[in-house]
Design a protein around this motif. Structure first.
Motif, mmCIF file in Angstrom:
data_model
loop_
_atom_site.group_PDB
_atom_site.id
_atom_site.type_symbol
_atom_site.label_atom_id
_atom_site.label_comp_id
_atom_site.label_asym_id
_atom_site.label_seq_id
_atom_site.Cartn_x
_atom_site.Cartn_y
_atom_site.Cartn_z
ATOM 1 N N THR A 8 58.193 28.042 60.441
ATOM 2 C CA THR A 8 56.752 28.278 60.372
ATOM 3 C C THR A 8 56.119 27.300 59.387
ATOM 4 O O THR A 8 56.666 27.046 58.309
ATOM 5 C CB THR A 8 56.456 29.719 59.921
ATOM 6 O OG1 THR A 8 57.173 30.631 60.764
ATOM 7 C CG2 THR A 8 54.973 30.023 60.007
ATOM 8 N N PHE A 9 54.955 26.752 59.779
ATOM 9 C CA PHE A 9 54.230 25.862 58.866
ATOM 10 C C PHE A 9 52.738 25.982 59.135
ATOM 11 O O PHE A 9 52.295 26.443 60.195
ATOM 12 C CB PHE A 9 54.686 24.398 59.010
ATOM 13 C CG PHE A 9 54.402 23.783 60.355
ATOM 14 C CD1 PHE A 9 53.215 23.098 60.610
ATOM 15 C CD2 PHE A 9 55.340 23.873 61.385
ATOM 16 C CE1 PHE A 9 52.966 22.525 61.841
ATOM 17 C CE2 PHE A 9 55.100 23.301 62.624
ATOM 18 C CZ PHE A 9 53.908 22.632 62.856
ATOM 19 N N ASN A 10 51.930 25.548 58.170
ATOM 20 C CA ASN A 10 50.481 25.568 58.258
ATOM 21 C C ASN A 10 49.959 24.184 57.897
ATOM 22 O O ASN A 10 50.374 23.604 56.895
ATOM 23 C CB ASN A 10 49.898 26.626 57.313
ATOM 24 C CG ASN A 10 48.451 26.948 57.610
ATOM 25 O OD1 ASN A 10 47.602 26.065 57.723
ATOM 26 N ND2 ASN A 10 48.149 28.229 57.738
ATOM 27 N N ILE A 11 49.036 23.669 58.714
ATOM 28 C CA ILE A 11 48.579 22.284 58.520
ATOM 29 C C ILE A 11 47.480 22.152 57.465
ATOM 30 O O ILE A 11 47.097 21.025 57.124
ATOM 31 C CB ILE A 11 48.120 21.667 59.865
ATOM 32 C CG1 ILE A 11 47.063 22.542 60.535
ATOM 33 C CG2 ILE A 11 49.307 21.467 60.775
ATOM 34 C CD1 ILE A 11 45.664 22.147 60.270
ATOM 35 N N ASN A 12 46.974 23.262 56.949
ATOM 36 C CA ASN A 12 45.960 23.165 55.893
ATOM 37 C C ASN A 12 46.537 22.503 54.649
ATOM 38 O O ASN A 12 47.634 22.848 54.200
ATOM 39 C CB ASN A 12 45.429 24.556 55.535
ATOM 40 C CG ASN A 12 44.435 25.066 56.563
ATOM 41 O OD1 ASN A 12 43.789 24.296 57.269
ATOM 42 N ND2 ASN A 12 44.296 26.382 56.649
ATOM 43 N N ASN A 13 45.790 21.559 54.091
ATOM 44 C CA ASN A 13 46.214 20.834 52.879
ATOM 45 C C ASN A 13 47.574 20.179 53.056
ATOM 46 O O ASN A 13 48.372 20.123 52.120
ATOM 47 C CB ASN A 13 46.258 21.798 51.680
ATOM 48 C CG ASN A 13 44.922 22.460 51.422
ATOM 49 O OD1 ASN A 13 43.879 21.824 51.474
ATOM 50 N ND2 ASN A 13 44.951 23.754 51.147
ATOM 51 N N SER A 14 47.845 19.680 54.248
ATOM 52 C CA SER A 14 49.160 19.100 54.531
ATOM 53 C C SER A 14 49.181 17.584 54.421
ATOM 54 O O SER A 14 50.253 16.970 54.569
ATOM 55 C CB SER A 14 49.617 19.500 55.943
ATOM 56 O OG SER A 14 48.710 19.023 56.925
ATOM 57 N N ILE A 15 48.034 16.961 54.171
ATOM 58 C CA ILE A 15 47.992 15.503 53.992
ATOM 59 C C ILE A 15 47.981 15.210 52.498
ATOM 60 O O ILE A 15 47.055 15.621 51.789
ATOM 61 C CB ILE A 15 46.752 14.892 54.668
ATOM 62 C CG1 ILE A 15 46.817 15.123 56.172
ATOM 63 C CG2 ILE A 15 46.649 13.405 54.355
ATOM 64 C CD1 ILE A 15 45.623 14.576 56.925
ATOM 65 N N PRO A 16 48.995 14.533 52.001
ATOM 66 C CA PRO A 16 49.061 14.291 50.550
ATOM 67 C C PRO A 16 47.853 13.491 50.073
ATOM 68 O O PRO A 16 47.478 12.499 50.703
ATOM 69 C CB PRO A 16 50.364 13.493 50.385
ATOM 70 C CG PRO A 16 51.155 13.790 51.619
ATOM 71 C CD PRO A 16 50.164 13.987 52.711
ATOM 72 N N PRO A 17 47.221 13.890 48.967
ATOM 73 C CA PRO A 17 46.062 13.141 48.450
ATOM 74 C C PRO A 17 46.409 11.700 48.109
ATOM 75 O O PRO A 17 45.590 10.807 48.275
ATOM 76 C CB PRO A 17 45.663 13.931 47.195
ATOM 77 C CG PRO A 17 46.227 15.296 47.409
ATOM 78 C CD PRO A 17 47.487 15.109 48.191
#
Length: 284
Positions: A137-146
């Motif tokens: 299970t995973f969630n794509i919210n906040n998944s792109i590193p700043p």
């Protein structure tokens, strides 16, 4: 003597002006005719307001004028400004550009017999093998590193296209055996320094951060259950845990495909968000 007095009285009477004849009393009609005409009544204020309002009364006078400076009305009752109009046009152009660079029109599949379930920003991959059920299970919210966004802006040249953003979400692996009441839970993530090192075949692109047991079938996990943090874990035990996952299909190949799936889902949800934002601004 009497004669002289009579003569004086006659002379005085001749010199006195004659008395007017008695007047007849006036009729009521004649009296009304002689009275001055009554003053004209001033027009009522309410009537003058009604006429000024075009027959609409007080409501028309108190109603604010439409089309004030900087505002546009669409009949929905919401506030609309020239800034909103420009914002909506910007979003229209942005949506077109994002759809041009969208790599996957539909979500890619993960090899190895994994079944995909998507609920908004949350995705779940399920695989059953030899009396076990493995769920990722995973969630794509906040998944792109700043840091990825900062690096792309600094390294990009004027003539170069913007590099693709990659979604690297944390994910949780649950292993359930048919005859047990416990679920082995492994919390995994992608270290930033390991992403994109395709030439290093021996290096794992994801790591295990925590391991715990949780009751099978319960939605809420218990914080009172012991959780093993791998930061201070013996390397031999850690390697066995990684091999345990690899034997069940969670390896580097799976991790690469999960990143591709997560990136496609994140871009899809981003475009949908822009479309919803545009509709909200335009009040559609």
């Amino acid at each position: 003597m009497l004669l002289a007095r009579s003569l004086r009285a006659a002379a005085a009477a001749a010199l006195r002006p004659p008395l007017p004849a008695p007047r007849r009393p006036l009729s009521s009609a004649a009296r009304r005719a002689l009275l001055p005409p009554p003053a004209a009544a001033a027009p009522a204020l309410a009537r003058s307001l009604w006429q000024l309002g075009g027959g609409a009364g007080r409501t028309a006078l108190l109603r604010p004028r439409r089309g004030s400076a900087g505002r546009v009305s669409c009949g929905c009752g919401g506030l609309h400004t020239e800034g909103d109009k420009a914002f909506a046009q910007f979003l229209t152009d942005e949506i077109k550009e994002e759809k041009k660079i969208q790599k996957h029109k539909s979500l890619p599949k993960v090899s190895g017999g994994w079944e995909l379930e998507v609920h908004g920003t949350e995705a779940k991959l399920v695989r059953k093998i030899a009396g076990e059920k493995i769920t990722v299970t995973f969630n794509i919210n906040n998944s792109i590193p700043p840091s990825a966004e900062e690096d792309t802006q600094e390294q990009q040249k004027p003539d170069e296209q913007e590099p693709e953003l990659t979604s690297t979400p944390n994910f949780v692996v649950e292993v359930i055996k048919d005859d047990t009441k416990q679920t082995l839970v492994l919390d995994c993530h992608f270290p930033e320094d390991e992403i994109g090192h395709e030439g290093e075949e021996e290096s794992d692109i994801f790591t295990i951060r925590e391991v715990s047991f949780q009751p099978t079938g319960e939605a809420d996990w218990k914080d009172t259950n012991y959780t093993l943090n791998t930061d201070s874990l013996d390397w031999a035990l850690y390697d066995h845990l990684m091999d345990f996952l690899a034997d069940r299909g969670v390896d580097n190949t799976f991790a690469d495909e999960l990143i591709e799936l997560s990136t496609a889902l994140e871009h899809q949800e981003y475009i949908k968000f822009l479309e919803d934002l545009k509709s909200f601004v335009k009040c559609q």
